[in-house]
Design a protein around this motif. Structure first.
Motif, PDB file in Angstrom:
ATOM      1  N   THR A  64       0.692  -1.272  -0.095  1.00 30.31           N
ATOM      2  CA  THR A  64      -0.027  -0.075   0.074  1.00 30.31           C
ATOM      3  C   THR A  64       0.826   1.286  -0.092  1.00 30.31           C
ATOM      4  O   THR A  64       0.554   2.098  -0.664  1.00 30.31           O
ATOM      5  CB  THR A  64      -0.940  -0.005   1.192  1.00 30.31           C
ATOM      6  OG1 THR A  64       0.013  -0.045   2.464  1.00 30.31           O
ATOM      7  CG2 THR A  64      -1.908  -1.283   0.874  1.00 30.31           C
ATOM      8  N   SER A  70      -3.899  -1.052  -3.721  1.00 28.14           N
ATOM      9  CA  SER A  70      -4.988  -0.960  -2.427  1.00 28.14           C
ATOM     10  C   SER A  70      -4.787  -2.219  -1.779  1.00 28.14           C
ATOM     11  O   SER A  70      -4.002  -3.078  -2.154  1.00 28.14           O
ATOM     12  CB  SER A  70      -6.438  -1.099  -3.018  1.00 28.14           C
ATOM     13  OG  SER A  70      -6.675  -2.351  -3.598  1.00 28.14           O
ATOM     14  N   LYS A  71      -5.421  -2.373  -0.435  1.00 28.36           N
ATOM     15  CA  LYS A  71      -5.441  -3.453   0.468  1.00 28.36           C
ATOM     16  C   LYS A  71      -5.832  -4.812  -0.293  1.00 28.36           C
ATOM     17  O   LYS A  71      -5.431  -5.954   0.481  1.00 28.36           O
ATOM     18  CB  LYS A  71      -6.114  -3.415   1.897  1.00 28.36           C
ATOM     19  CG  LYS A  71      -5.073  -2.374   2.540  1.00 28.36           C
ATOM     20  CD  LYS A  71      -6.041  -2.271   3.958  1.00 28.36           C
ATOM     21  CE  LYS A  71      -5.165  -1.100   4.750  1.00 28.36           C
ATOM     22  NZ  LYS A  71      -5.838  -1.031   6.055  1.00 28.36           N
TER      23      LYS A  71
END
Length: 97
Positions: A64, A70-71
């Motif tokens: 991240t 994104s996660k």
């Protein structure tokens, strides 16, 4: 033939760790305070469960913060920098120069 040689080398390395590494001892994890067995094969100041959590934190941070993804990518993205584990070692790493 190659697999047998690999096993021989792996066994020799493991036996060297056991012979020349830290003596086995019961320790208390620096993070969760649970007891665990530290030895030449697991020569760290934290237990395996906390080490796994630290690695997942490292993965998430790398993916991240560094890569800007994104996660959603944390669980399967394959390229993550190696984690520096020297701060968790019972004995400092030998100088390999």
């Amino acid at each position: 033939m190659v697999v047998e040689r690999f096993r021989e080398v792996a066994t020799a390395i493991k036996n060297d760790y056991i012979k020349n590494g830290p003596a086995p001892e019961k320790r208390t994890c620096e993070h969760c305070r649970n007891k665990y067995d530290a030895n030449a094969i697991w020569p760290y100041t934290i237990c395996k469960e906390c080490a796994g959590k630290k690695y997942l934190e490292h993965r998430e941070s790398w993916i991240t913060d560094v890569l800007g993804l994104s996660k959603d990518f944390v669980t399967y993205y394959p390229l993550v920098s190696p984690m520096d584990v020297s701060k968790y070692r019972l004995q400092p790493d030998a100088d390999h120069s």
